[in-house]
Scaffold this motif. Structure first.
Motif, PDB file in Angstrom:
ATOM      1  N   MET A   1       9.119  -0.498  -7.718  1.00 62.29           N
ATOM      2  CA  MET A   1       8.414   0.643  -8.265  1.00 62.29           C
ATOM      3  C   MET A   1       6.928   0.313  -8.382  1.00 62.29           C
ATOM      4  O   MET A   1       6.567  -0.755  -8.862  1.00 62.29           O
ATOM      5  N   LEU A   2       6.106   1.225  -7.915  1.00 55.95           N
ATOM      6  CA  LEU A   2       4.663   1.050  -8.019  1.00 55.95           C
ATOM      7  C   LEU A   2       4.156   1.771  -9.268  1.00 55.95           C
ATOM      8  O   LEU A   2       4.482   2.929  -9.493  1.00 55.95           O
ATOM      9  N   LYS A   3       3.366   1.059 -10.044  1.00 55.68           N
ATOM     10  CA  LYS A   3       2.737   1.666 -11.213  1.00 55.68           C
ATOM     11  C   LYS A   3       1.354   2.142 -10.800  1.00 55.68           C
ATOM     12  O   LYS A   3       0.576   1.380 -10.240  1.00 55.68           O
ATOM     13  N   VAL A   4       1.071   3.415 -11.106  1.00 58.01           N
ATOM     14  CA  VAL A   4      -0.167   4.047 -10.681  1.00 58.01           C
ATOM     15  C   VAL A   4      -0.924   4.537 -11.907  1.00 58.01           C
ATOM     16  O   VAL A   4      -0.342   5.152 -12.803  1.00 58.01           O
ATOM     17  N   GLU A  28      12.171   7.627  -8.290  1.00 60.19           N
ATOM     18  CA  GLU A  28      12.150   6.280  -8.857  1.00 60.19           C
ATOM     19  C   GLU A  28      11.137   5.354  -8.187  1.00 60.19           C
ATOM     20  O   GLU A  28      11.052   4.184  -8.537  1.00 60.19           O
ATOM     21  N   HIS A  29      10.362   5.856  -7.260  1.00 54.10           N
ATOM     22  CA  HIS A  29       9.469   4.995  -6.487  1.00 54.10           C
ATOM     23  C   HIS A  29       8.143   4.683  -7.178  1.00 54.10           C
ATOM     24  O   HIS A  29       7.504   3.686  -6.878  1.00 54.10           O
ATOM     25  N   PHE A  30       7.721   5.559  -8.088  1.00 50.61           N
ATOM     26  CA  PHE A  30       6.426   5.400  -8.738  1.00 50.61           C
ATOM     27  C   PHE A  30       6.556   5.693 -10.231  1.00 50.61           C
ATOM     28  O   PHE A  30       7.433   6.447 -10.638  1.00 50.61           O
ATOM     29  N   GLU A  31       5.644   5.129 -10.987  1.00 53.54           N
ATOM     30  CA  GLU A  31       5.497   5.471 -12.398  1.00 53.54           C
ATOM     31  C   GLU A  31       4.007   5.673 -12.637  1.00 53.54           C
ATOM     32  O   GLU A  31       3.206   4.774 -12.355  1.00 53.54           O
ATOM     33  N   ALA A  32       3.632   6.837 -13.134  1.00 53.63           N
ATOM     34  CA  ALA A  32       2.214   7.153 -13.296  1.00 53.63           C
ATOM     35  C   ALA A  32       1.814   7.243 -14.764  1.00 53.63           C
ATOM     36  O   ALA A  32       2.599   7.663 -15.608  1.00 53.63           O
ATOM     37  N   GLU A  33       0.573   6.849 -15.006  1.00 56.96           N
ATOM     38  CA  GLU A  33      -0.094   7.062 -16.286  1.00 56.96           C
ATOM     39  C   GLU A  33      -1.495   7.560 -15.957  1.00 56.96           C
ATOM     40  O   GLU A  33      -1.949   7.460 -14.824  1.00 56.96           O
ATOM     41  N   SER A  34      -2.169   8.075 -16.978  1.00 53.40           N
ATOM     42  CA  SER A  34      -3.544   8.518 -16.765  1.00 53.40           C
ATOM     43  C   SER A  34      -4.383   8.144 -17.971  1.00 53.40           C
ATOM     44  O   SER A  34      -3.866   7.959 -19.074  1.00 53.40           O
ATOM     45  N   GLU A 130      -1.324  18.100  -3.232  1.00 51.04           N
ATOM     46  CA  GLU A 130      -1.317  17.665  -1.830  1.00 51.04           C
ATOM     47  C   GLU A 130      -1.638  16.178  -1.716  1.00 51.04           C
ATOM     48  O   GLU A 130      -1.002  15.453  -0.944  1.00 51.04           O
ATOM     49  N   ARG A 131      -2.625  15.719  -2.465  1.00 50.10           N
ATOM     50  CA  ARG A 131      -3.002  14.305  -2.401  1.00 50.10           C
ATOM     51  C   ARG A 131      -1.893  13.410  -2.953  1.00 50.10           C
ATOM     52  O   ARG A 131      -1.645  12.333  -2.428  1.00 50.10           O
ATOM     53  N   VAL A 132      -1.233  13.867  -4.013  1.00 49.81           N
ATOM     54  CA  VAL A 132      -0.125  13.099  -4.576  1.00 49.81           C
ATOM     55  C   VAL A 132       1.028  13.039  -3.581  1.00 49.81           C
ATOM     56  O   VAL A 132       1.629  11.977  -3.385  1.00 49.81           O
ATOM     57  N   GLU A 133       1.324  14.151  -2.935  1.00 49.26           N
ATOM     58  CA  GLU A 133       2.384  14.144  -1.918  1.00 49.26           C
ATOM     59  C   GLU A 133       2.045  13.186  -0.782  1.00 49.26           C
ATOM     60  O   GLU A 133       2.911  12.465  -0.282  1.00 49.26           O
ATOM     61  N   GLN A 134       0.779  13.153  -0.390  1.00 51.15           N
ATOM     62  CA  GLN A 134       0.336  12.224   0.660  1.00 51.15           C
ATOM     63  C   GLN A 134       0.458  10.780   0.174  1.00 51.15           C
ATOM     64  O   GLN A 134       0.896   9.901   0.919  1.00 51.15           O
ATOM     65  N   SER A 137       4.036   9.743   0.358  1.00 51.36           N
ATOM     66  CA  SER A 137       4.402   9.511   1.749  1.00 51.36           C
ATOM     67  C   SER A 137       3.866   8.176   2.261  1.00 51.36           C
ATOM     68  O   SER A 137       4.578   7.424   2.932  1.00 51.36           O
ATOM     69  N   GLU A 138       2.626   7.856   1.924  1.00 56.02           N
ATOM     70  CA  GLU A 138       1.990   6.636   2.429  1.00 56.02           C
ATOM     71  C   GLU A 138       2.527   5.368   1.776  1.00 56.02           C
ATOM     72  O   GLU A 138       2.603   4.322   2.410  1.00 56.02           O
ATOM     73  N   TYR A 139       2.893   5.444   0.497  1.00 55.08           N
ATOM     74  CA  TYR A 139       3.250   4.237  -0.245  1.00 55.08           C
ATOM     75  C   TYR A 139       4.729   4.134  -0.600  1.00 55.08           C
ATOM     76  O   TYR A 139       5.150   3.139  -1.183  1.00 55.08           O
ATOM     77  N   LYS A 140       5.540   5.112  -0.250  1.00 52.41           N
ATOM     78  CA  LYS A 140       6.951   5.104  -0.635  1.00 52.41           C
ATOM     79  C   LYS A 140       7.679   3.876  -0.090  1.00 52.41           C
ATOM     80  O   LYS A 140       8.417   3.212  -0.821  1.00 52.41           O
ATOM     81  N   ASP A 141       7.471   3.555   1.172  1.00 50.90           N
ATOM     82  CA  ASP A 141       8.130   2.391   1.755  1.00 50.90           C
ATOM     83  C   ASP A 141       7.685   1.102   1.057  1.00 50.90           C
ATOM     84  O   ASP A 141       8.476   0.198   0.838  1.00 50.90           O
ATOM     85  N   TYR A 142       6.434   1.057   0.699  1.00 52.08           N
ATOM     86  CA  TYR A 142       5.913  -0.124   0.013  1.00 52.08           C
ATOM     87  C   TYR A 142       6.558  -0.255  -1.368  1.00 52.08           C
ATOM     88  O   TYR A 142       6.880  -1.337  -1.808  1.00 52.08           O
ATOM     89  N   SER A 143       6.784   0.868  -2.038  1.00 50.87           N
ATOM     90  CA  SER A 143       7.377   0.820  -3.376  1.00 50.87           C
ATOM     91  C   SER A 143       8.815   0.324  -3.320  1.00 50.87           C
ATOM     92  O   SER A 143       9.256  -0.390  -4.211  1.00 50.87           O
ATOM     93  N   THR A 144       9.554   0.673  -2.287  1.00 49.52           N
ATOM     94  CA  THR A 144      10.937   0.223  -2.188  1.00 49.52           C
ATOM     95  C   THR A 144      11.009  -1.259  -1.805  1.00 49.52           C
ATOM     96  O   THR A 144      11.939  -1.938  -2.191  1.00 49.52           O
ATOM     97  N   SER A 145      10.014  -1.767  -1.118  1.00 47.66           N
ATOM     98  CA  SER A 145      10.030  -3.178  -0.739  1.00 47.66           C
ATOM     99  C   SER A 145       9.666  -4.080  -1.910  1.00 47.66           C
ATOM    100  O   SER A 145       9.859  -5.280  -1.853  1.00 47.66           O
ATOM    101  N   ARG A 146       9.120  -3.501  -2.997  1.00 47.36           N
ATOM    102  CA  ARG A 146       8.700  -4.302  -4.159  1.00 47.36           C
ATOM    103  C   ARG A 146       9.734  -4.292  -5.282  1.00 47.36           C
ATOM    104  O   ARG A 146       9.474  -4.776  -6.347  1.00 47.36           O
ATOM    105  N   LYS A 147      10.912  -3.721  -5.041  1.00 44.09           N
ATOM    106  CA  LYS A 147      11.946  -3.669  -6.089  1.00 44.09           C
ATOM    107  C   LYS A 147      12.499  -5.041  -6.381  1.00 44.09           C
ATOM    108  O   LYS A 147      12.577  -5.893  -5.565  1.00 44.09           O
TER     109      LYS A 147
END
Length: 147
Positions: A1-4, A28-34, A130-134, A137-147
């Motif tokens: 999971m990538l923390k953003v 489950e691929h990302f967790e966001a805070e702001s 749109e940017r979040v969807e992009q 898409s760009e980082y989803k594979d990376y997030s699964t490889s970091r589990k």
């Protein structure tokens, strides 16, 4: 999971929308805070624009990016959604693998009557989605490889 972490000036609009979208759309691929560079309050037009699409952020609080930094919070990706000049004020998170700058217009700066400002806020909302969807898409594979 990538923390953003999404950062803007007051954590009152753009970063709140981006956090809500990423947490809603990414599974489950990302967790966001702001957080913001300065203390702020939620922009009521942003709350309304998000509510129009079924996302309630009305109870969200605003956070300070410097509090996150002092607490040693770790993020894989830091995204500055504010303009470049304000983005330069953001602390550097050593854990961040990527720091991105989206440079999105601030709803607090919109001029006109309430309906005109709301219309511009909707445009920003849709751009952020749109940017979040992009991003997903760009980082989803990376997030699964970091589990």
């Amino acid at each position: 999971m990538l923390k953003v972490l999404f950062v803007c000036v007051h954590n009152s609009a753009r970063s709140q929308m981006a956090e809500a979208f990423l947490n809603r759309l990414s599974g489950e691929h990302f967790e966001a805070e702001s957080a913001g560079l300065e203390e702020g309050v939620l922009n009521p037009l942003v709350v309304k624009a998000m509510d129009e699409i079924g996302i309630d952020i009305s109870k969200n609080k605003t956070d300070s990016v410097f509090d996150f930094y002092r607490k040693g919070k770790a993020f894989s990706i830091v995204i500055k959604v504010c303009d470049e000049i304000n983005g330069q004020r953001c602390p550097i998170f050593p854990s961040a693998l990527h720091t991105l700058s989206w440079n999105i217009a601030d709803p607090a700066d919109f001029k006109g009557n309430e309906e005109e400002k709301l219309q511009e806020t909707r445009r920003v909302r849709d751009e952020i989605r749109e940017r979040v969807e992009q991003l997903i898409s760009e980082y989803k594979d990376y997030s699964t490889s970091r589990k």
